[in-house]
Write an enzyme that holds these catalytic residues in place. Sequence first.
Site: not given
Ligand code: 5RP
Length: 326
Positions: A225
Amino acid sequence: MCSSSVILPPSPAPFKGQPSEDTAPVLTGGRRRPYKLSERSGTALIQEGSNAMSSWGLKNRLARIIRPATGRTVMLAVDHGYFLGPTSGLESPAETIAPLAPYADTLMLTRGVLRSSVDPRVDVPIVLRVSGGTSILSELSNEGVVTTMEDAVRLNASGVALSIYVGSPYERQTLLSLAALVDDGERHGIPVLAVTAVGKDMARDARYLALACRIAAELGAHFVKTYYCDNFEHVVRTCPVPVVIAGGKKLPEKEALELAASAVRDGASGVDMGRNIFQSVNPVAMIQAVRAVVHGDATAAQAYELFKSLQRPAPRKARAKARAKR
Ligand code: 5RP
């Protein structure tokens, strides 16, 4: 999974894969793109016969997260509290999650929120956040593994997630934790999602994100991710496992849908989106619009129209409401 059905109001412009208005939308049926494994997005890894992942269980779990029908996923990230505490929109996780879960391919969250705030009868794959141990008040990169693989199995997780902090003070510690977690995941048949956390001093550009994603894949992460950026194709092309994007801080809905559409156009295997869904003025409409982009190949404009139309009351209900007022 995804058993709810919702009747959509007429959508202004049809998009590829869009169901007709009297059938369940993107969520449960309608026409989908033909089954196609995209080598570019790395989903070929879950193909039968591939040697890249030896465990049937691991492939099966990954196929629950990244939908074989489209090779993509809409993950709902609700793990923010693990270092941020009661994030806006997630103050009461149960209330936030319940209406959104039927539209999510996967929930990404901690074991504490899973146990306390998600009905165990819900049929949605779980990606368990297993790294933590720091808070917004301390050095964030100093994370460790806070949930064992045995607990992940007990919780029936389909995957586990851990952050890596490339270029941060505890880079080495987080990378070694990733490698150890992959070993553990392979032993138990559980895929590992590496989250490329970006330290304060790092630029969210293709050079940095490609570095972080590639290192994660080299250490064995099964999917990664990261953030969307200019030249995102480079990040995807140089990462041999599927890449999903975080949404980042809250944007106006139209811009968030443009972000998702650009990411899938440039090769992302979907989104792991949090704030841009649960902080939306209408989270349930927003997650359906995101699904239209990710699984239906809707343009951002089409998805935004869908978002707006889902906010309008169904015509019959509106008439009944008006009558009741008279
Ligand atoms: C933090 C994460 C969070 O799950 C993620 O970044 C959250 O998602 P968004 O940025 O879309 O609110 O992994 O490290």
